[in-house]
Design an enzyme around this catalytic site. Structure first.
Site, PDB file in Angstrom:
ATOM      1  N   CYS A  31       0.826  -1.211   0.000  1.00 41.04           N
ATOM      2  CA  CYS A  31       0.000   0.000   0.000  1.00 41.04           C
ATOM      3  C   CYS A  31       0.859   1.259   0.000  1.00 41.04           C
ATOM      4  O   CYS A  31       1.317   1.705   1.051  1.00 41.04           O
ATOM      5  CB  CYS A  31      -0.930  -0.011   1.208  1.00 41.04           C
ATOM      6  SG  CYS A  31      -1.943   1.471   1.337  1.00 41.04           S
ATOM      7  N   CYS A  77      -0.410   4.154   2.067  1.00 37.57           N
ATOM      8  CA  CYS A  77      -0.255   3.991   3.517  1.00 37.57           C
ATOM      9  C   CYS A  77       1.192   4.238   3.934  1.00 37.57           C
ATOM     10  O   CYS A  77       1.445   4.874   4.948  1.00 37.57           O
ATOM     11  CB  CYS A  77      -0.595   2.565   3.953  1.00 37.57           C
ATOM     12  SG  CYS A  77      -2.187   1.968   3.428  1.00 37.57           S
ATOM     13  N   ASP A  78       2.125   3.702   3.174  1.00 37.36           N
ATOM     14  CA  ASP A  78       3.481   3.551   3.679  1.00 37.36           C
ATOM     15  C   ASP A  78       4.546   4.374   2.957  1.00 37.36           C
ATOM     16  O   ASP A  78       5.699   4.389   3.369  1.00 37.36           O
ATOM     17  CB  ASP A  78       3.877   2.068   3.654  1.00 37.36           C
ATOM     18  CG  ASP A  78       2.893   1.218   4.457  1.00 37.36           C
ATOM     19  OD1 ASP A  78       2.264   1.764   5.379  1.00 37.36           O
ATOM     20  OD2 ASP A  78       2.757   0.022   4.164  1.00 37.36           O
TER      21      ASP A  78
END
Lengths: 109, 313
Positions: B132, B135-136
């Site tokens: 992701c 997200c990261d």
């Protein structure tokens, strides 16, 4: 909308509130911009209710607390790190059903 | 209580099915699932959903769809389905907390990111390996990273990650990319993106240190192995349908995608499928929404055709 028994951990209080605590402590590493983190939040709230008194549960905002985030090499969120006696004993990365997270926690009770 | 319809999944397919069945007065119950909102929750700007001239953020699009479905009476619960029994009426859907019975079920469980299947990948997940980017990506500011994959999602992730990383290497095991021309052009025009085609990932280092330091690549033509120093690896090699609940109960193809016929009908009467769980070809938010509408209309017609005593039980 964190439940009352979910603590807020920071770079400043991490030592005292997590590392120096005798029993297990579950730390939810999260950020405002992380969609899956928001999905996990109600699960963490529910865990705090289920384990009230037995496991300390709290959240750490990775944006506001870079020192702790880097120290424990968290490079993916949501991440739940389980501490005991000042050490990381287990972890759950990404979204997981509540029952699966409980299985991890229960190993250390 | 026997419900008219239970919808499993809450991405664009499930929420569109919820909107249509709610407006048809079928009082749908939506069980949203673990990855609630589906893959759109992991995207940023969606520029190809008609009606949004300036584009819309994926999570905002999902939020709008939820509110719209709820406005007409859809009930959405945060839970995961653990088992289904589809061999007799009423159909049975179980979660960890409850058992629900229904006359029709609409399956919109979507697909989840596929992994390479390397042991090192699993060990380093969350410590440099990710599926992701939104997200990261944040954790890789000023670093050199890699994206594995050659499709549209891989291009989108690579482009997004250039906001943080100094260099993004796209690693793909074929000589040509599967991505659409517009996405390929965007990626190729970005000076921060480098390419390693015809390269397969053998291993991700360093599991002993507990962080990503490099990856071992194997040239598929020559077999030559090289090391690519990176601190992050984003895996974007496609998706697998979330159909493990339905094995042995609903017909699926060799890859696990549910088979549909005559609209959104599955092999089981009263059970309909929509979105990525039955589509490995188009996989768009708009096609998911479109098939969600089809499933809702098909479920409504099926319900109307049931014998009187089964309609009101």
């Amino acid at each position: 909308m964190a439940a009352e028994n979910v603590q807020t951990f920071t770079d400043g209080n991490f030592e005292a509130s997590v590392l120096k605590v005798g029993g297990p402590v579950l730390v939810d590493f999260w950020a405002e911009w992380c969609g899956p983190c928001k999905r996990l939040a109600p699960t963490v709230d529910a865990l705090a209710l289920d384990y009230g008194g037995k496991v300390t549960i709290g959240k750490l905002n990775v944006d506001e607390n870079p020192y702790t985030t880097v120290k424990f090499n968290v490079r993916g969120i949501p991440a739940l790190l389980l501490f005991k006696g000042g050490l990381v004993v287990d972890q759950v990365v990404g979204l997981m059903p509540k029952e699966d997270i409980k299985k991890v926690i229960d190993k250390y009770l | 209580m026997i419900r008219n319809v239970i919808i499993i999944g809450s991405g664009p397919a499930g929420l569109t099915a919820a909107l249509y069945t709610a407006r048809a007065n079928m009082q749908p119950l939506v069980i949203e699932g673990l990855e609630a909102g589906g893959q759109l929750m992991l995207t940023t700007l969606v520029e190809n959903y008609p009606g949004y001239r300036e584009g819309i953020m994926g999570p905002d699009l999902i939020a709008d769809m939820r509110v719209q479905a709820e406005k007409f009476g859809a009930e959405i619960i945060q839970s995961q389905v653990t088992a289904v029994e589809l061999c007799a009426l009423p159909l049975v859907v179980r979660t960890a907390e409850a058992e629900f019975r229904a006359r029709t079920v609409i399956i919109a469980t979507g697909a989840s990111a596929r992994l390479l299947g390397l042991p090192s990948e699993r060990t380093l997940m969350g410590h440099g390996v990710s599926t992701c980017a939104t997200c990261d990506g944040y954790f890789f500011r000023g670093q050199e990273i890699a994206v594995v994959g050659g499709g549209d999602s891989a291009m989108e992730e690579a482009l997004f990650l250039t906001k943080f990383a100094t260099k993004v290497t796209v690693v793909h095991r074929r000589g040509t990319l599967r991505a659409s021309k517009i996405m390929q052009d965007k990626a190729r025009a970005n000076a921060k993106i480098e390419w390693r085609l015809n390269a397969e990932v053998d291993q991700i280092n360093d599991t002993t240190a507990g962080e990503v330091t490099s990856m071992m690549l194997r040239d598929v033509n020559t077999g030559a192995r090289t090391e690519l120093p990176v601190s992050g690896v984003f895996v974007a090699i496609g998706h697998t349908p979330n159909t493990s609940l339905f094995h042995g109960q609903i017909e699926m193809d060799a890859n696990g995608y549910l088979l549909t016929h005559d609209g959104a009908k599955t092999s089981v009467p009263g059970v309909f499928a929509c979105g990525d769980v039955q589509d490995h070809v188009y996989r768009q938010a708009i096609t998911a929404a479109g098939t969600g509408c089809m499933a809702a209309l098909d479920a409504e017609r099926y319900l109307d055709g049931l014998p009187e005593h089964l309609q009101t039980a």
